[in-house]
Design an enzyme around this catalytic site. Sequence first.
Site, short mmCIF file in Angstrom:
data_model
loop_
_atom_site.label_atom_id
_atom_site.label_comp_id
_atom_site.label_asym_id
_atom_site.label_seq_id
_atom_site.Cartn_x
_atom_site.Cartn_y
_atom_site.Cartn_z
NE ARG A 69 -3.02 7.12 -34.67
CZ ARG A 69 -3.75 6.26 -35.47
NH1 ARG A 69 -3.15 5.45 -36.40
NH2 ARG A 69 -4.98 6.56 -35.84
CE LYS A 90 -4.63 5.09 -30.71
NZ LYS A 90 -5.29 6.42 -30.56
CG HIS A 135 -0.50 14.23 -33.21
ND1 HIS A 135 -0.61 12.64 -33.54
CD2 HIS A 135 -1.86 14.37 -33.07
CE1 HIS A 135 -1.94 12.47 -33.67
NE2 HIS A 135 -2.80 13.43 -33.30
NE ARG A 152 -2.62 10.57 -36.93
CZ ARG A 152 -3.23 9.60 -37.61
NH1 ARG A 152 -2.37 9.24 -38.78
NH2 ARG A 152 -4.33 9.13 -37.37
CG HIS A 165 -8.98 9.00 -37.77
ND1 HIS A 165 -8.99 10.14 -38.30
CD2 HIS A 165 -7.97 8.86 -36.87
CE1 HIS A 165 -7.89 11.02 -37.69
NE2 HIS A 165 -7.27 10.18 -36.74
CE1 TYR A 183 -7.01 13.53 -35.27
CE2 TYR A 183 -4.82 13.50 -36.03
CZ TYR A 183 -5.52 12.80 -35.18
OH TYR A 183 -5.22 12.11 -34.16
#
Length: 281
Positions: A138, A164, A230, A233, A256, A265
């Site tokens: 990211r 994250k 993004h 990604r 994730h 994705y």
Amino acid sequence: MPVPTAWLQLIGKYAEAERAAGRAGTTIATRRSHLGRLARELRAAPSEVDEKLLIGFFGRQTWAVETRRSWGNTVASFFKWAHRAGHVAVDPAAELESVAPSHPAPRPAPDAAWSAALEAADGRVTLMLRLAAEAGLRRAEVAQVTVGDLTVGPYGAQLLVHGKGSKLRTVPIADDLAALIAAGAEGHTPEEAAFGPAGYLFPGDDDGHLSPEWVGRLCADALPGGWTMHTLRHRFATRAYRGTRNIRAVQTLLGHSSVATTERYTAVDDAEIRAAMMAAR
């Protein structure tokens, strides 16, 4: 307009509580920004905010679903904390309808956009693009890469990724990409030699590195046709899945928590859909 005085101290205390709970710095910064704008637009002290005011505020916005969800989470979290801590008598967000998550189709950047970006970018932005497209990072993760995050073991080079929610993961990377990281900031931008071979790969003014927003903007400027960092990604996820058919491995690479997120994705083209149909005959 400045944030009203009645809100400033309370927002600061809320941010302190979020840090104590282990919330990521990027999340806290986003929520502070949300609450600052909310305070300026409502023109009422936190103790004066009611459900009607919040409904009116959200009703005036034309946000996309995920933006609306992010704001809703901020407002709900803030007033729940403020009520529990005794700063407001009633939680005005308690009965607000939650926003269901959207399920957008995967949007991997195409080969033409990827090639054009590499031709347009300088050394620094090329490295940012490669970390997104070849390692699945990211923009905030790219911004925080340090030379010390790189290790080389018996199975090749690996990069420690600061994900994250302060979650860490390790992803394998190609040797040539590892060499670029090992060269540090000086490797892609010679005038940054003062930073030496260690430290952040992209030095800046956001706690020592470039901000995620600036990294994303630089990459978006290099990509043609409205493609974003993004979507690189998404490209990584799609290509990784097609090469392995192992969705759990792709989930691990992307960091994730849910495989359902990873599935959003990975694009499936018409040929793959037809092949699946033929296999079922």
